[in-house]
Design a protein around this motif. Structure first.
Motif, PDB file in Angstrom:
ATOM      1  N   VAL A 131       0.824  -1.198   0.000  1.00 16.97           N
ATOM      2  CA  VAL A 131       0.000   0.000   0.000  1.00 16.97           C
ATOM      3  C   VAL A 131       0.864   1.256   0.000  1.00 16.97           C
ATOM      4  CG1 VAL A 131      -1.818   1.225   1.246  1.00 16.97           C
ATOM      5  CG2 VAL A 131      -1.763  -1.266   1.263  1.00 16.97           C
ATOM      6  N   ALA A 132       2.011   1.176   0.674  1.00 19.72           N
ATOM      7  CA  ALA A 132       2.870   2.350   0.829  1.00 19.72           C
ATOM      8  C   ALA A 132       3.412   2.850  -0.498  1.00 19.72           C
ATOM      9  CB  ALA A 132       4.037   2.017   1.758  1.00 19.72           C
ATOM     10  N   ASP A 133       3.472   1.992  -1.520  1.00 21.83           N
ATOM     11  CA  ASP A 133       4.037   2.394  -2.802  1.00 21.83           C
ATOM     12  C   ASP A 133       2.999   2.999  -3.736  1.00 21.83           C
ATOM     13  OD1 ASP A 133       6.481   1.527  -1.988  1.00 21.83           O
ATOM     14  OD2 ASP A 133       6.317  -0.446  -2.939  1.00 21.83           O
ATOM     15  N   ARG A 134       1.768   3.087  -3.290  1.00 20.65           N
ATOM     16  CA  ARG A 134       0.711   3.580  -4.159  1.00 20.65           C
ATOM     17  C   ARG A 134       0.606   5.104  -4.142  1.00 20.65           C
ATOM     18  NH1 ARG A 134      -4.285  -0.375  -4.523  1.00 20.65           N
ATOM     19  NH2 ARG A 134      -3.190  -2.354  -4.525  1.00 20.65           N
ATOM     20  N   SER A 135      -0.053   5.638  -5.193  1.00 23.75           N
ATOM     21  CA  SER A 135      -0.440   7.042  -5.152  1.00 23.75           C
ATOM     22  C   SER A 135      -1.536   7.176  -4.110  1.00 23.75           C
ATOM     23  CB  SER A 135      -0.974   7.497  -6.518  1.00 23.75           C
ATOM     24  OG  SER A 135       0.011   7.364  -7.514  1.00 23.75           O
ATOM     25  N   SER A 136      -1.441   8.183  -3.250  1.00 22.64           N
ATOM     26  CA  SER A 136      -2.407   8.308  -2.166  1.00 22.64           C
ATOM     27  C   SER A 136      -3.830   8.434  -2.710  1.00 22.64           C
ATOM     28  CB  SER A 136      -2.065   9.504  -1.282  1.00 22.64           C
ATOM     29  OG  SER A 136      -1.963  10.673  -2.079  1.00 22.64           O
ATOM     30  N   PHE A 137      -4.028   9.316  -3.681  1.00 23.11           N
ATOM     31  CA  PHE A 137      -5.334   9.386  -4.329  1.00 23.11           C
ATOM     32  C   PHE A 137      -5.192  10.060  -5.689  1.00 23.11           C
ATOM     33  CE2 PHE A 137      -5.021  13.287  -1.831  1.00 23.11           C
ATOM     34  CZ  PHE A 137      -5.445  14.273  -2.714  1.00 23.11           C
ATOM     35  N   ILE A 138      -6.118   9.731  -6.568  1.00 20.62           N
ATOM     36  CA  ILE A 138      -6.190  10.325  -7.900  1.00 20.62           C
ATOM     37  C   ILE A 138      -7.591  10.883  -8.081  1.00 20.62           C
ATOM     38  CG2 ILE A 138      -6.141   9.872 -10.384  1.00 20.62           C
ATOM     39  CD1 ILE A 138      -4.009   7.778  -9.857  1.00 20.62           C
ATOM     40  N   TYR A 139      -7.678  12.127  -8.510  1.00 24.98           N
ATOM     41  CA  TYR A 139      -8.964  12.793  -8.683  1.00 24.98           C
ATOM     42  C   TYR A 139      -9.281  12.923 -10.167  1.00 24.98           C
ATOM     43  CZ  TYR A 139     -12.511  16.485  -8.673  1.00 24.98           C
ATOM     44  OH  TYR A 139     -13.647  17.219  -8.870  1.00 24.98           O
ATOM     45  N   LEU A 140     -10.475  12.479 -10.560  1.00 24.94           N
ATOM     46  CA  LEU A 140     -10.924  12.586 -11.947  1.00 24.94           C
ATOM     47  C   LEU A 140     -12.275  13.281 -11.983  1.00 24.94           C
ATOM     48  CD1 LEU A 140     -10.169   8.940 -13.192  1.00 24.94           C
ATOM     49  CD2 LEU A 140      -8.731  10.972 -13.514  1.00 24.94           C
ATOM     50  N   TYR A 195      -3.211  12.539  12.099  1.00 25.33           N
ATOM     51  CA  TYR A 195      -2.376  13.433  11.289  1.00 25.33           C
ATOM     52  C   TYR A 195      -3.012  14.816  11.101  1.00 25.33           C
ATOM     53  CZ  TYR A 195      -1.242   8.595  10.393  1.00 25.33           C
ATOM     54  OH  TYR A 195      -0.968   7.255  10.558  1.00 25.33           O
ATOM     55  N   LYS A 196      -4.076  15.087  11.861  1.00 27.52           N
ATOM     56  CA  LYS A 196      -4.805  16.339  11.692  1.00 27.52           C
ATOM     57  C   LYS A 196      -3.952  17.559  12.026  1.00 27.52           C
ATOM     58  CE  LYS A 196      -8.978  16.637  13.422  1.00 27.52           C
ATOM     59  NZ  LYS A 196     -10.057  16.765  14.419  1.00 27.52           N
ATOM     60  N   THR A 197      -3.371  17.581  13.220  1.00 23.66           N
ATOM     61  CA  THR A 197      -2.636  18.771  13.640  1.00 23.66           C
ATOM     62  C   THR A 197      -1.257  18.869  12.990  1.00 23.66           C
ATOM     63  OG1 THR A 197      -1.853  17.576  15.597  1.00 23.66           O
ATOM     64  CG2 THR A 197      -3.832  18.929  15.843  1.00 23.66           C
ATOM     65  N   GLU A 198      -0.734  17.755  12.523  1.00 26.41           N
ATOM     66  CA  GLU A 198       0.590  17.763  11.887  1.00 26.41           C
ATOM     67  C   GLU A 198       0.516  18.132  10.418  1.00 26.41           C
ATOM     68  OE1 GLU A 198       4.128  14.613  10.623  1.00 26.41           O
ATOM     69  OE2 GLU A 198       2.505  13.967  11.958  1.00 26.41           O
ATOM     70  N   ILE A 199      -0.524  17.679   9.723  1.00 23.05           N
ATOM     71  CA  ILE A 199      -0.579  17.842   8.271  1.00 23.05           C
ATOM     72  C   ILE A 199      -1.782  18.674   7.834  1.00 23.05           C
ATOM     73  CG2 ILE A 199      -0.730  16.623   6.063  1.00 23.05           C
ATOM     74  CD1 ILE A 199       0.584  14.222   7.444  1.00 23.05           C
ATOM     75  N   LEU A 235       3.368   9.134   3.834  1.00 21.12           N
ATOM     76  CA  LEU A 235       2.342   8.945   4.859  1.00 21.12           C
ATOM     77  C   LEU A 235       1.671   7.579   4.791  1.00 21.12           C
ATOM     78  CD1 LEU A 235       0.849  10.300   7.209  1.00 21.12           C
ATOM     79  CD2 LEU A 235      -0.886  11.028   5.573  1.00 21.12           C
ATOM     80  N   LEU A 236       1.521   7.022   3.586  1.00 19.79           N
ATOM     81  CA  LEU A 236       0.851   5.727   3.491  1.00 19.79           C
ATOM     82  C   LEU A 236       1.635   4.653   4.237  1.00 19.79           C
ATOM     83  CD1 LEU A 236      -0.468   5.624  -0.175  1.00 19.79           C
ATOM     84  CD2 LEU A 236      -1.679   6.226   1.912  1.00 19.79           C
ATOM     85  N   ASP A 237       2.937   4.659   4.057  1.00 18.38           N
ATOM     86  CA  ASP A 237       3.785   3.703   4.766  1.00 18.38           C
ATOM     87  C   ASP A 237       3.666   3.905   6.269  1.00 18.38           C
ATOM     88  OD1 ASP A 237       5.568   1.699   5.169  1.00 18.38           O
ATOM     89  OD2 ASP A 237       7.340   2.849   4.641  1.00 18.38           O
ATOM     90  N   ARG A 238       3.685   5.142   6.691  1.00 20.51           N
ATOM     91  CA  ARG A 238       3.576   5.461   8.115  1.00 20.51           C
ATOM     92  C   ARG A 238       2.210   5.064   8.666  1.00 20.51           C
ATOM     93  NH1 ARG A 238       3.964  11.668  10.197  1.00 20.51           N
ATOM     94  NH2 ARG A 238       2.951  11.401  12.215  1.00 20.51           N
TER      95      ARG A 238
END
Length: 321
Positions: free
Chosen positions: A19-28, A230-234, A267-270
Motif C-alpha cells: 500500500v505504501a508504494d501507491r499514489s495516495s489518491f487520484i482525482y478525476l 495526522y490532523k494537527t501535523e498535516i 504517509l501511506l507507509d507510516r
C-alpha cells in the motif's frame, strides 16, 4: 512515461499489499472511466489516459464522471478504494476489497476493541502518537477528549499567527461546503481527503472501518480515529497555508497540495505502521500478521483452546465431535 499499460502482468497478492508504494489518491472529473487490461482509462475531450489500477490508493470521482462495471471490477481486484465526490467537498462512499488474505489484523482489532480496558489503552496510544510530548497514562476518556480539544484549539491559534490568516472558529455545515470561510473550506477539504485515504489503508489491511477506539457509533469510526492522527501535523497547517495564498478554489488547491505533502512524508507507509503498532499486542512482529506471502488463501477452522484446524477436512469421525 511511455508504456503499454495493457501489457502489465497481473499483480500478485504480495505486490498488492504494498500500500505504501501507491499514489495516495487520484482525482478525476468530467470523463468516462473504463478498463484496459489491468489499467483503468480516463477518457475526455482531450484524449485517453491510462492509469495502472494497482498503483491507486483511492480514486476520487468528481462531477461529470461515469465509470463502467469492468473498471470497478479491476479496482476491486486491486483493493483500490473508490469515492464519489462533489464539486467542492469530498466524501467517501465505497471501497474495494482488502489487499491482505489474512484476517489476523482484523481479529487483533476486534479483541482490543471488545475489552473496555484495552480499548482505552489504544485510545491513549493514539493520543500519544498525535502529541508525543505528553503522557496520557492515567487519563480517563473524558480527560483525553478535553486534552485533545485544547491541543487542537492551540493548533488553530498557532497556525493563524504563523500565516496571518484570521481565525474565528471551526465552521462546517454538512452539505454546504461554501458556508465556511476560506480556511474552514480548506480544513474541510483536507479532512475529507484524509478520511478517504485512511479508509483505503484500513480496508487494504483488512481492518474494520467501524470499530473505533475514540470515535463510536459510525460505520467509519476507526477511519476517523486514524485520520485524526495526522490532523494537527498535516491537515490543519496545510489548510492555513492554502488560505494564506488565495481565497480562490480552496478545495481543489487543498487536494493537490495535500497529495504532494502525503507523497513527501511517505504517509501511506507510516499509516500502515501506525495501525499495526496500535492494534498488535506488544512484541508481536508485523510479519506474523502479514500472511500475504503466498498466493494461496489460508482458511482455518476454530477449535477449543484457541487451536486452529485446517479447513477442507471433515472432522465428523473425531472423538467428541
Amino acid at each position: 512515461m511511455t508504456q503499454t499499460v495493457g501489457s502489465r502482468a497481473l499483480s500478485s497478492p504480495r505486490e498488492l499489499t504494498r500500500v505504501a508504494d501507491r499514489s495516495s489518491f487520484i482525482y478525476l472529473e468530467r470523463c468516462i472511466v473504463h478498463r484496459d487490461a489491468n489499467a483503468i482509462t480516463a477518457e475526455d475531450a482531450e484524449g485517453t489516459t491510462h492509469i495502472p489500477a494497482a498503483t491507486i490508493g483511492t480514486l476520487l470521482l468528481g462531477p461529470g464522471t461515469r465509470i463502467t462495471h469492468q473498471a470497478m471490477s479491476v479496482l476491486g481486484e486491486c483493493g483500490a478504494a473508490v469515492a464519489w465526490v462533489g464539486e467542492n467537498a469530498v466524501r467517501y462512499y465505497a471501497g474495494g476489497r482488502a489487499l491482505t488474505r489474512s484476517s489476523a489484523l482484523a481479529e487483533a482489532q476486534a479483541v482490543a476493541w471488545a475489552n473496555q480496558r484495552t480499548r482505552l489503552d489504544v485510545a491513549r496510544a493514539m493520543y500519544r502518537l498525535r502529541f508525543p510530548d505528553e503522557d496520557p497514562s492515567g487519563l480517563t476518556r473524558r480527560g483525553l477528549l478535553g486534552r485533545e480539544g485544547d491541543r487542537v484549539k492551540d493548533c488553530y491559534r498557532k497556525n493563524s499567527e504563523r500565516t496571518g490568516v484570521r481565525w474565528r472558529k471551526r465552521q462546517y455545515v454538512p452539505g454546504d461546503f461554501t458556508a465556511g470561510d476560506t480556511v474552514n473550506q480548506a480544513i474541510t477539504a483536507a479532512a475529507q481527503c484524509m478520511y478517504g485515504i485512511t479508509h483505503a489503508v484500513v480496508a487494504a489491511l483488512g481492518c474494520s472501518p467501524a470499530l473505533g477506539f475514540v470515535h463510536s457509533g459510525h460505520e467509519l469510526s476507526f477511519v476517523l480515529d486514524v485520520a485524526d492522527l495526522y490532523k494537527t501535523e498535516i491537515g490543519i497547517p496545510l489548510a492555513f497555508d492554502i488560505a494564506a495564498e488565495s481565497d480562490e478554489d480552496p478545495g481543489p488547491r487543498t487536494r493537490r497540495a495535500l497529495r504532494d505533502r502525503i507523497h513527501q512524508l511517505g504517509l501511506l507507509d507510516r499509516c500502515v505502521t501506525d495501525i499495526k503498532s496500535l492494534l498488535l499486542p506488544s512484541g508481536t512482529q508485523a510479519s506474523e500478521i502479514t500472511v500475504a506471502d503466498s498466493d494461496i488463501d489460508r482458511v482455518s477452522l476454530q477449535s477449543d483452546h484457541d487451536q486452529l484446524l485446517p479447513s477442507g477436512t471433515n472432522y465428523g469421525d473425531e472423538a467428541g465431535w
